[in-house]
Design a protein around this motif. Structure first.
Motif, short mmCIF file in Angstrom:
data_model
loop_
_atom_site.label_atom_id
_atom_site.label_comp_id
_atom_site.label_asym_id
_atom_site.label_seq_id
_atom_site.Cartn_x
_atom_site.Cartn_y
_atom_site.Cartn_z
N GLU A 9 0.87 -1.19 0.00
CA GLU A 9 0.00 0.00 0.00
C GLU A 9 0.90 1.23 0.00
O GLU A 9 1.42 1.63 1.03
N GLN A 11 1.61 4.97 0.08
CA GLN A 11 0.97 6.23 0.47
C GLN A 11 1.85 6.98 1.45
O GLN A 11 2.69 6.38 2.09
N ARG A 45 -5.77 -0.73 4.97
CA ARG A 45 -5.95 -1.45 3.71
C ARG A 45 -4.90 -2.53 3.46
O ARG A 45 -5.11 -3.43 2.66
N LEU A 46 -3.75 -2.46 4.14
CA LEU A 46 -2.72 -3.47 3.93
C LEU A 46 -3.22 -4.86 4.33
O LEU A 46 -2.80 -5.88 3.77
#
Length: 109
Positions: A9, A11, A45-46
């Motif tokens: 992920e 970000q 979300r990972l």
């Protein structure tokens, strides 16, 4: 320790990453947590990259900003570290893997 890439992920200037190991554990790469050497912060979300019907076998502390903090054993295995790209503001820990439903739920705080 052999690693198998599961997902990433990207970000906030980093790339938290999840790996499975040949030891029936996970290696979690995430942002360093100040004053907590054996902890990482990862985006929620990972967790979508966990292997089917498994969970991390450690408590997850919900930060309230879309991420969790978790603790494990700091990875020092040179072979494993050579398989990863870890920027200076990130680190990685090894944590247990358990069947879904057996692991700790996220704790708010």
């Amino acid at each position: 320790m052999e690693l198998r890439f599961l997902g990433k992920e990207t970000q906030g200037g980093g790339s938290p990453t999840l790996f499975a190991t040949d030891r029936d554990t996970y290696v979690v790469q995430g942002w360093r947590v100040p004053d907590e050497e054996a902890s990482v912060e990862i985006p929620q979300r990972l967790l979508q990259y966990l292997e089917p019907e498994t969970r991390l076998a450690v408590p997850l502390r919900d930060t309230g900003r879309g991420s969790y903090i978790l603790s494990g054993a700091v990875v020092v295995d040179a072979e494993a570290l050579a398989q990863m790209d870890i920027p200076g503001h990130e680190t990685c820990v090894e944590v247990g893997r358990s069947p879904e439903g057996d692991a700790h739920e996220a704790v708010h705080g």
